[in-house]
Design a protein around this motif. Structure first.
Motif, PDB file in Angstrom:
ATOM      1  N   VAL A  70       0.857  -1.181   0.000  1.00  0.00           N
ATOM      2  CA  VAL A  70       0.000   0.000   0.000  1.00  0.00           C
ATOM      3  C   VAL A  70       0.895   1.234   0.000  1.00  0.00           C
ATOM      4  N   ALA A  71       0.606   2.197  -0.854  1.00  0.00           N
ATOM      5  CA  ALA A  71       1.429   3.400  -0.895  1.00  0.00           C
ATOM      6  C   ALA A  71       0.561   4.651  -0.866  1.00  0.00           C
ATOM      7  N   LYS A  72       1.036   5.650  -0.172  1.00  0.00           N
ATOM      8  CA  LYS A  72       0.319   6.923  -0.051  1.00  0.00           C
ATOM      9  C   LYS A  72       0.809   7.837  -1.161  1.00  0.00           C
ATOM     10  N   ALA A  73      -0.120   8.473  -1.869  1.00  0.00           N
ATOM     11  CA  ALA A  73       0.261   9.355  -2.972  1.00  0.00           C
ATOM     12  C   ALA A  73      -0.032  10.807  -2.632  1.00  0.00           C
ATOM     13  N   ALA A  74       0.779  11.711  -3.171  1.00  0.00           N
ATOM     14  CA  ALA A  74       0.579  13.140  -2.923  1.00  0.00           C
ATOM     15  C   ALA A  74      -0.435  13.724  -3.906  1.00  0.00           C
ATOM     16  N   ASN A  75      -0.584  13.082  -5.085  1.00  0.00           N
ATOM     17  CA  ASN A  75      -1.547  13.568  -6.089  1.00  0.00           C
ATOM     18  C   ASN A  75      -1.775  12.474  -7.122  1.00  0.00           C
ATOM     19  N   GLU A  76      -2.670  12.705  -8.045  1.00  0.00           N
ATOM     20  CA  GLU A  76      -3.064  11.667  -9.019  1.00  0.00           C
ATOM     21  C   GLU A  76      -1.929  11.131  -9.867  1.00  0.00           C
ATOM     22  N   MET A  77      -1.057  12.012 -10.313  1.00  0.00           N
ATOM     23  CA  MET A  77       0.056  11.580 -11.161  1.00  0.00           C
ATOM     24  C   MET A  77       0.971  10.648 -10.364  1.00  0.00           C
ATOM     25  N   HIS A  78       1.308  11.076  -9.164  1.00  0.00           N
ATOM     26  CA  HIS A  78       2.132  10.289  -8.258  1.00  0.00           C
ATOM     27  C   HIS A  78       1.465   8.920  -8.047  1.00  0.00           C
ATOM     28  N   GLY A  79       0.175   8.934  -7.812  1.00  0.00           N
ATOM     29  CA  GLY A  79      -0.569   7.705  -7.571  1.00  0.00           C
ATOM     30  C   GLY A  79      -0.532   6.748  -8.757  1.00  0.00           C
ATOM     31  N   LYS A  80      -0.645   7.299  -9.961  1.00  0.00           N
ATOM     32  CA  LYS A  80      -0.626   6.450 -11.167  1.00  0.00           C
ATOM     33  C   LYS A  80       0.724   5.732 -11.263  1.00  0.00           C
ATOM     34  N   ILE A  81       1.777   6.473 -11.034  1.00  0.00           N
ATOM     35  CA  ILE A  81       3.109   5.874 -11.129  1.00  0.00           C
ATOM     36  C   ILE A  81       3.274   4.792 -10.057  1.00  0.00           C
ATOM     37  N   LEU A  82       2.816   5.072  -8.855  1.00  0.00           N
ATOM     38  CA  LEU A  82       2.916   4.083  -7.774  1.00  0.00           C
ATOM     39  C   LEU A  82       2.217   2.777  -8.163  1.00  0.00           C
ATOM     40  N   SER A  83       1.056   2.882  -8.794  1.00  0.00           N
ATOM     41  CA  SER A  83       0.342   1.671  -9.225  1.00  0.00           C
ATOM     42  C   SER A  83       1.155   0.924 -10.263  1.00  0.00           C
ATOM     43  N   ARG A  84       1.722   1.650 -11.207  1.00  0.00           N
ATOM     44  CA  ARG A  84       2.494   0.993 -12.265  1.00  0.00           C
ATOM     45  C   ARG A  84       3.721   0.278 -11.722  1.00  0.00           C
ATOM     46  N   GLY A 126       4.053  -1.136  -8.834  1.00  0.00           N
ATOM     47  CA  GLY A 126       3.821  -2.264  -7.932  1.00  0.00           C
ATOM     48  C   GLY A 126       2.928  -2.072  -6.724  1.00  0.00           C
ATOM     49  N   ALA A 127       2.451  -0.876  -6.460  1.00  0.00           N
ATOM     50  CA  ALA A 127       1.563  -0.693  -5.303  1.00  0.00           C
ATOM     51  C   ALA A 127       0.227  -1.369  -5.609  1.00  0.00           C
ATOM     52  N   ASP A 128      -0.258  -2.210  -4.682  1.00  0.00           N
ATOM     53  CA  ASP A 128      -1.541  -2.882  -4.881  1.00  0.00           C
ATOM     54  C   ASP A 128      -2.675  -1.904  -4.585  1.00  0.00           C
ATOM     55  N   THR A 129      -2.442  -1.035  -3.620  1.00  0.00           N
ATOM     56  CA  THR A 129      -3.438  -0.033  -3.253  1.00  0.00           C
ATOM     57  C   THR A 129      -2.738   1.313  -3.137  1.00  0.00           C
ATOM     58  N   VAL A 130      -3.354   2.363  -3.688  1.00  0.00           N
ATOM     59  CA  VAL A 130      -2.794   3.705  -3.560  1.00  0.00           C
ATOM     60  C   VAL A 130      -3.794   4.524  -2.747  1.00  0.00           C
ATOM     61  N   LEU A 131      -3.322   5.222  -1.737  1.00  0.00           N
ATOM     62  CA  LEU A 131      -4.201   6.020  -0.883  1.00  0.00           C
ATOM     63  C   LEU A 131      -4.014   7.509  -1.122  1.00  0.00           C
ATOM     64  N   TYR A 132      -5.139   8.231  -1.069  1.00  0.00           N
ATOM     65  CA  TYR A 132      -5.107   9.691  -1.185  1.00  0.00           C
ATOM     66  C   TYR A 132      -5.828  10.246   0.043  1.00  0.00           C
ATOM     67  N   PRO A 133      -5.181  10.265   1.210  1.00  0.00           N
ATOM     68  CA  PRO A 133      -5.882  10.669   2.438  1.00  0.00           C
ATOM     69  C   PRO A 133      -6.566  12.028   2.352  1.00  0.00           C
ATOM     70  N   GLU A 134      -5.847  13.049   1.846  1.00  0.00           N
ATOM     71  CA  GLU A 134      -6.462  14.383   1.822  1.00  0.00           C
ATOM     72  C   GLU A 134      -7.680  14.385   0.903  1.00  0.00           C
ATOM     73  N   LYS A 135      -7.561  13.704  -0.223  1.00  0.00           N
ATOM     74  CA  LYS A 135      -8.667  13.689  -1.186  1.00  0.00           C
ATOM     75  C   LYS A 135      -9.875  12.971  -0.586  1.00  0.00           C
ATOM     76  N   GLU A 136      -9.615  11.879   0.115  1.00  0.00           N
ATOM     77  CA  GLU A 136     -10.682  11.087   0.727  1.00  0.00           C
ATOM     78  C   GLU A 136     -11.454  11.907   1.752  1.00  0.00           C
TER      79      GLU A 136
END
Ligand SMILES: Nc1ncnc2c1ncn2[C@@H]1O[C@H](COP(=O)(O)OP(=O)(O)OP(=O)(O)O)[C@@H](O)[C@H]1O
Ligand SMILES: Nc1ncnc2c1ncn2[C@@H]1O[C@H](COP(=O)(O)OP(=O)(O)OP(=O)(O)O)[C@@H](O)[C@H]1O
Lengths: 218, 218
Positions: free
Chosen positions: A96-110, A112-122
């Protein structure tokens, strides 16, 4: 006993490590900042001061032994990506990896992160919904595209009548699973329960039907 | 139309402003960093580049006209406290502030925030619960101290039987409000619905009784 590895002990990482320990898990917390590690060292099962962008460091963590691994390095983009990649390469079973924004999150998924979290967005999205929610119709849990569990302020026309008399299931397909009255909650109210002014009805059913029930009975 | 003022357009503030606009509200977004304001200027009703620790700036915002005001300045402690105080003094009807940690949050409450948010703590705590949740008993919504709505993996002993035959309400006080089968959800299943292997039962009732139902019927 469940074991978790949390890399990055900022606001999110610290809270995660401590919550897991509170729930009975064993937690290993890692951060390169010794002051940050010192803040939680006595409350987390194991801690280490280390730079997880270093492959030798990550090799020694025994990553594959943990039930899940969390990369909680938020704003340091490069460190977050490097760390996530190394954790994946070293056998993280659930990453599981925490992302700072959508672009960061997309890269994290690519990488190997199984789950990407966006706490502030949530939380921002939840707050926005709370602000905008109509006071007499509060959605609690979505169930399907049409159905959800919600709280309805009892329309005036319902008051003084029993659930039986209102035929809510027959007329609107609504299942009244609970009634909140003041600070008391009646779960699975009886058919002869009389609805009172200001009752909050906890209902399961079709959203449109529920809106109809409020509007057609003011 | 609902109107909101969001001060601080970092990850949280931006997401909040955009979510509110998406839900149909009018939003005024303020930040002292013009690059940050530029990122959302075309998608938010009004924006301004300004330093909200300046009382003359806050006086001109018409704070009292908004349905709610949010101080989303997280890590700059002094700016967060000054801004929150000024927003309160200028008549904020409903003041929500984001806190970086518990101490910060306590001070924010004392100086006028009606609600203090801890996004990282909230999401960290949710993730910890998800990790530790038993796979055949997932709590969805707490209703009272004893009762909640949860997902139960159908115990083997239930499979092949209709809901009627299982007498779940009679034996355990459990109200089966839905069944998840693959990617389909049946809301308010009929009494003659037959439980199948791997069905996820969405149930409202007493937690202890639900645990009993799983354990006594393996
Ligand atoms: N290479 C690294 N190895 C280990 N830890 C690191 C590394 N780079 C950054 N960190 C740690 O990650 C932690 C979290 O980073 P940071 O505080 O920037 O994230 P954030 O997203 O702003 O935090 P928050 O969790 O408060 O939302 C910091 O404590 C930092 O020391
Ligand atoms: N005096 C001020 N007046 C107006 N805006 C300010 C002031 N001080 C800080 N800000 C703004 O507040 C915003 C949010 O601050 P910051 O990014 O430090 O918070 P954060 O909690 O780390 O962010 P996030 O919302 O991403 O979790 C920044 O864009 C910053 O420019």
């Amino acid at each position: 006993k469940q074991q978790y590895l949390v890399v990055g002990l900022g606001g999110f990482g610290q809270n995660l490590a401590l919550s897991l320990v509170e729930l009975g898990a064993e937690v290993m917390g890692v951060d390169r900042d010794e002051l940050v590690v010192a803040e939680v060292a006595d409350r987390v099962t194991h801690t280490a001061v280390a730079d997880t962008t270093d492959s030798r460091v990550v090799k020694q963590l025994g990553v594959a032994d943990f039930d899940a691994v969390v990369c909680a390095i938020g704003t340091h983009l490069e460190a977050s990506l490097m760390t996530t990649l190394l954790l994946k390469e070293n056998g993280a079973k659930k990453l599981v990896a925490k992302a700072a924004n959508e672009m960061h999150g997309k890269i994290l998924s690519r990488i190997g992160a199984d789950t990407v979290l966006y706490p502030e967005k949530e939380v921002a999205s939840r707050l926005a919904k709370d602000f905008m929610a109509s006071k007499d119709f509060v959605e609690l849990v979505p169930l399907t595209v049409q159905h959800s569990m919600f709280e309805l302020t009892a329309p005036k026309k319902f008051c003084g009548h029993t659930l039986q008399e209102l035929h809510l299931r027959a007329n609107f397909g609504l299942n009244v699973i609970g009634l909140k009255r003041g600070d008391q909650t009646i779960v699975s109210p009886a058919a002869d329960e009389v609805i009172r002014h200001n009752d909050l009805m906890i209902v399961v059913g079709d959203r449109k039907k529920a809106q109809e029930a409020i509007e057609k009975h003011p």
